[in-house]
Design a protein around this motif. Sequence first.
Motif, mmCIF file in Angstrom:
data_model
loop_
_atom_site.group_PDB
_atom_site.id
_atom_site.type_symbol
_atom_site.label_atom_id
_atom_site.label_comp_id
_atom_site.label_asym_id
_atom_site.label_seq_id
_atom_site.Cartn_x
_atom_site.Cartn_y
_atom_site.Cartn_z
ATOM 1 N N LEU A 3 5.649 -0.656 -38.253
ATOM 2 C CA LEU A 3 7.057 -1.130 -38.753
ATOM 3 C C LEU A 3 6.847 -1.961 -39.946
ATOM 4 C CD1 LEU A 3 8.317 -2.560 -35.328
ATOM 5 C CD2 LEU A 3 8.778 -0.306 -36.504
ATOM 6 N N GLY A 4 5.765 -2.294 -40.352
ATOM 7 C CA GLY A 4 5.457 -2.742 -41.819
ATOM 8 C C GLY A 4 5.638 -1.925 -42.966
ATOM 9 N N VAL A 5 5.301 -0.728 -42.861
ATOM 10 C CA VAL A 5 5.585 0.223 -43.627
ATOM 11 C C VAL A 5 7.096 0.677 -43.568
ATOM 12 C CG1 VAL A 5 5.132 2.822 -44.241
ATOM 13 C CG2 VAL A 5 3.138 1.200 -43.513
ATOM 14 N N VAL A 6 7.608 0.613 -42.732
ATOM 15 C CA VAL A 6 9.064 1.246 -42.383
ATOM 16 C C VAL A 6 9.799 -0.200 -43.445
ATOM 17 C CG1 VAL A 6 11.152 1.478 -41.072
ATOM 18 C CG2 VAL A 6 9.080 2.453 -40.399
ATOM 19 N N SER A 7 9.407 -1.284 -43.067
ATOM 20 C CA SER A 7 10.291 -2.340 -43.535
ATOM 21 C C SER A 7 10.238 -2.564 -45.171
ATOM 22 C CB SER A 7 9.971 -3.703 -42.878
ATOM 23 O OG SER A 7 8.413 -3.898 -43.357
ATOM 24 N N GLN A 8 9.034 -1.912 -45.447
ATOM 25 C CA GLN A 8 8.945 -1.860 -46.897
ATOM 26 C C GLN A 8 9.478 -0.876 -47.769
ATOM 27 O OE1 GLN A 8 4.655 -2.254 -48.029
ATOM 28 N NE2 GLN A 8 4.750 -1.715 -50.208
ATOM 29 N N VAL A 9 9.510 0.545 -47.266
ATOM 30 C CA VAL A 9 9.890 1.562 -47.984
ATOM 31 C C VAL A 9 11.368 2.264 -47.578
ATOM 32 C CG1 VAL A 9 7.392 2.049 -48.679
ATOM 33 C CG2 VAL A 9 8.669 3.285 -46.578
ATOM 34 N N ALA A 10 11.689 1.922 -46.349
ATOM 35 C CA ALA A 10 12.653 2.857 -45.829
ATOM 36 C C ALA A 10 13.998 2.200 -46.131
ATOM 37 C CB ALA A 10 12.714 3.044 -44.222
ATOM 38 N N ASP A 11 15.018 2.926 -46.287
ATOM 39 C CA ASP A 11 16.284 2.553 -46.116
ATOM 40 C C ASP A 11 17.269 2.514 -44.808
ATOM 41 O OD1 ASP A 11 16.579 2.296 -49.123
ATOM 42 O OD2 ASP A 11 16.267 4.629 -48.863
ATOM 43 N N GLU A 12 16.675 3.403 -44.218
ATOM 44 C CA GLU A 12 17.312 3.705 -42.547
ATOM 45 C C GLU A 12 16.084 3.895 -41.634
ATOM 46 O OE1 GLU A 12 20.252 6.475 -42.023
ATOM 47 O OE2 GLU A 12 21.515 5.721 -43.548
ATOM 48 N N VAL A 13 16.489 3.506 -40.438
ATOM 49 C CA VAL A 13 15.304 3.804 -39.407
ATOM 50 C C VAL A 13 15.790 4.515 -38.202
ATOM 51 C CG1 VAL A 13 13.564 2.619 -37.980
ATOM 52 C CG2 VAL A 13 14.136 1.516 -39.980
ATOM 53 N N LEU A 14 15.127 5.411 -37.651
ATOM 54 C CA LEU A 14 15.178 5.916 -36.484
ATOM 55 C C LEU A 14 14.175 6.113 -35.470
ATOM 56 C CD1 LEU A 14 16.841 8.393 -34.908
ATOM 57 C CD2 LEU A 14 15.412 10.083 -35.921
ATOM 58 N N VAL A 15 14.572 5.250 -34.374
ATOM 59 C CA VAL A 15 13.352 4.843 -33.324
ATOM 60 C C VAL A 15 13.608 6.147 -32.249
ATOM 61 C CG1 VAL A 15 12.866 3.259 -31.837
ATOM 62 C CG2 VAL A 15 13.771 2.383 -33.909
ATOM 63 N N MET A 16 12.298 6.547 -32.029
ATOM 64 C CA MET A 16 12.323 7.841 -31.079
ATOM 65 C C MET A 16 11.628 7.453 -29.902
ATOM 66 S SD MET A 16 11.924 11.215 -33.305
ATOM 67 C CE MET A 16 12.084 12.389 -31.756
ATOM 68 N N TYR A 17 11.863 7.831 -28.659
ATOM 69 C CA TYR A 17 11.203 7.471 -27.442
ATOM 70 C C TYR A 17 11.424 8.759 -26.525
ATOM 71 C CZ TYR A 17 9.256 5.473 -23.387
ATOM 72 O OH TYR A 17 8.558 5.182 -22.005
ATOM 73 N N GLY A 18 10.355 9.419 -26.015
ATOM 74 C CA GLY A 18 10.460 10.508 -25.065
ATOM 75 C C GLY A 18 11.381 11.443 -25.466
ATOM 76 N N GLY A 19 11.184 11.978 -26.951
ATOM 77 C CA GLY A 19 11.911 13.265 -27.366
ATOM 78 C C GLY A 19 13.297 12.672 -27.968
ATOM 79 N N ARG A 20 13.695 11.453 -27.706
ATOM 80 C CA ARG A 20 15.081 11.222 -27.820
ATOM 81 C C ARG A 20 15.388 10.069 -28.995
ATOM 82 N NH1 ARG A 20 19.582 12.917 -24.551
ATOM 83 N NH2 ARG A 20 18.919 14.678 -23.137
ATOM 84 N N ALA A 21 16.440 9.997 -29.621
ATOM 85 C CA ALA A 21 16.435 8.812 -30.427
ATOM 86 C C ALA A 21 17.165 7.671 -29.570
ATOM 87 C CB ALA A 21 17.687 9.071 -31.515
ATOM 88 N N VAL A 22 16.667 6.618 -29.626
ATOM 89 C CA VAL A 22 17.149 5.322 -28.954
ATOM 90 C C VAL A 22 17.711 4.447 -29.600
ATOM 91 C CG1 VAL A 22 15.612 5.649 -27.193
ATOM 92 C CG2 VAL A 22 14.923 4.127 -28.942
ATOM 93 N N GLU A 23 17.428 4.394 -31.017
ATOM 94 C CA GLU A 23 18.179 3.478 -31.989
ATOM 95 C C GLU A 23 18.333 4.091 -33.432
ATOM 96 O OE1 GLU A 23 18.665 -1.204 -32.965
ATOM 97 O OE2 GLU A 23 17.077 -0.589 -31.361
ATOM 98 N N HIS A 24 19.273 3.766 -34.039
ATOM 99 C CA HIS A 24 19.200 4.402 -35.657
ATOM 100 C C HIS A 24 20.215 3.605 -36.254
ATOM 101 C CE1 HIS A 24 20.331 8.019 -38.307
ATOM 102 N NE2 HIS A 24 19.621 7.030 -38.861
ATOM 103 N N GLY A 25 19.891 3.086 -37.509
ATOM 104 C CA GLY A 25 20.639 2.208 -38.322
ATOM 105 C C GLY A 25 19.996 1.862 -39.549
ATOM 106 N N SER A 26 20.367 0.905 -40.255
ATOM 107 C CA SER A 26 19.802 0.539 -41.532
ATOM 108 C C SER A 26 18.543 -0.286 -41.120
ATOM 109 C CB SER A 26 20.748 -0.215 -42.520
ATOM 110 O OG SER A 26 21.040 -1.588 -41.823
ATOM 111 N N VAL A 27 17.536 -0.443 -42.014
ATOM 112 C CA VAL A 27 16.468 -1.331 -41.955
ATOM 113 C C VAL A 27 16.799 -2.686 -41.551
ATOM 114 C CG1 VAL A 27 14.583 -2.467 -42.984
ATOM 115 C CG2 VAL A 27 14.799 -0.217 -43.407
ATOM 116 N N GLU A 28 17.822 -3.291 -42.007
ATOM 117 C CA GLU A 28 18.316 -4.718 -41.724
ATOM 118 C C GLU A 28 18.772 -4.737 -40.532
ATOM 119 O OE1 GLU A 28 19.384 -8.565 -42.633
ATOM 120 O OE2 GLU A 28 18.032 -7.238 -43.827
ATOM 121 N N GLN A 29 19.532 -3.632 -40.086
ATOM 122 C CA GLN A 29 19.945 -3.715 -38.527
ATOM 123 C C GLN A 29 18.868 -3.464 -37.688
ATOM 124 O OE1 GLN A 29 22.673 -0.236 -39.129
ATOM 125 N NE2 GLN A 29 24.622 -1.470 -39.606
ATOM 126 N N VAL A 30 18.002 -2.559 -37.699
ATOM 127 C CA VAL A 30 17.228 -2.194 -36.552
ATOM 128 C C VAL A 30 15.961 -3.198 -36.777
ATOM 129 C CG1 VAL A 30 15.367 -0.468 -36.021
ATOM 130 C CG2 VAL A 30 17.769 0.393 -36.634
#
Length: 355
Positions: free
Chosen positions: A227-254
């Motif tokens: 998550l440290g890498v994501v916070s540094q480089v990403a604009d949006e984040v998609l969180v996956m669990y069990g083959g599905r998306a469980v949360e999706h939004g901007s870095v600030e939101q997620v």
Amino acid sequence: MTTTAVPAARRAGPYLRVENLKVHFSTEDGTVRAVDGISFAVEQGRTLGIVGESGSGKSVTSLALLGLHDQRRTRLSGRILLGERDLLRLSEEEVRRLRGRDMAMIFQDPLSALHPYYTVGRQIAEAFRVHHPDAGRREARQRAVDMLGRVGIPQPARRFDSYPHEFSGGMRQRAMIAMALVNDPDLLIADEPTTALDVTVQAQILDLLADLQAEFHSAIIMITHDLGVVSQVADEVLVMYGGRAVEHGSVEQVLRRPQHPYTWGLLSSVPSLHGDAAADLVPIPGNPPSLINLPSGCAFHPRCRYADRNGNRSRTEIPELRQVQERGHLVACHLPEVDRLRIYQDEIADVGVAR
């Protein structure tokens, strides 16, 4: 290499759109639902971070985008739109022509991805000539040398003739980036590109990717568990669990206002510079689910502390990814939003987890 102006056509709308992608594998034990209906989009010049534990479907998604799954054993459905081309409707040969030119990948382990019997420069030059058949050896060599220099490898003309084992881990990763970018692709997929590197080299690689993105205006998908890498480089984040998306939004939101219990668990498992230094990390209990025999309802419910707070719906109904009050913030959870916000403020953020 010189920086050129970005054409207006490259700035309009998402370059990659994934719609209800499913990737299922047939095995003797049953069907592995590695990816089970995810959707996202990435614009050029933007970075999407895909995060989750091992086995959540991150790398399977990236290989599907590049058409690298064995089609004889894999069932793919949905749509993968690269520009206006649906990759799942193209032939293997058509996808192969796009791979390396329009889309490219930085693999997790460059030592295994690079061929040990050929020099690094020769491999980069070959990647260039595949998509530029009219280019001569001298032109391809110069292009490879230019790219090696562009990614920060010293004395690139001399290192052109070095073998992969003669490079350090950080230099091999830089060489992989040079190979991925040698044809100026519009989409770059980075699968755990900094996993085996120390923190100093990791920071250099991430800065390099940011600089190259600013120059080439590529869309980037960063696949990682960090998550440290994501916070540094990403604009949006998609969180996956069990083959599905469980949360999706901007870095600030997620990362600052997460609303899914699984995202809370990921954040609680990471050390924080702002929390109590003496506090123990809080791992997510249990293990990731089997993708052959997923739990009924919400796949996360056997590990969720709050599964009993929604009238047993977690055990019977698969939650849909829905938008919450914040525009663009999507969450798949049966807990009412007001309860999620209260739980986060009362039980999660107060212990120094919020980033």
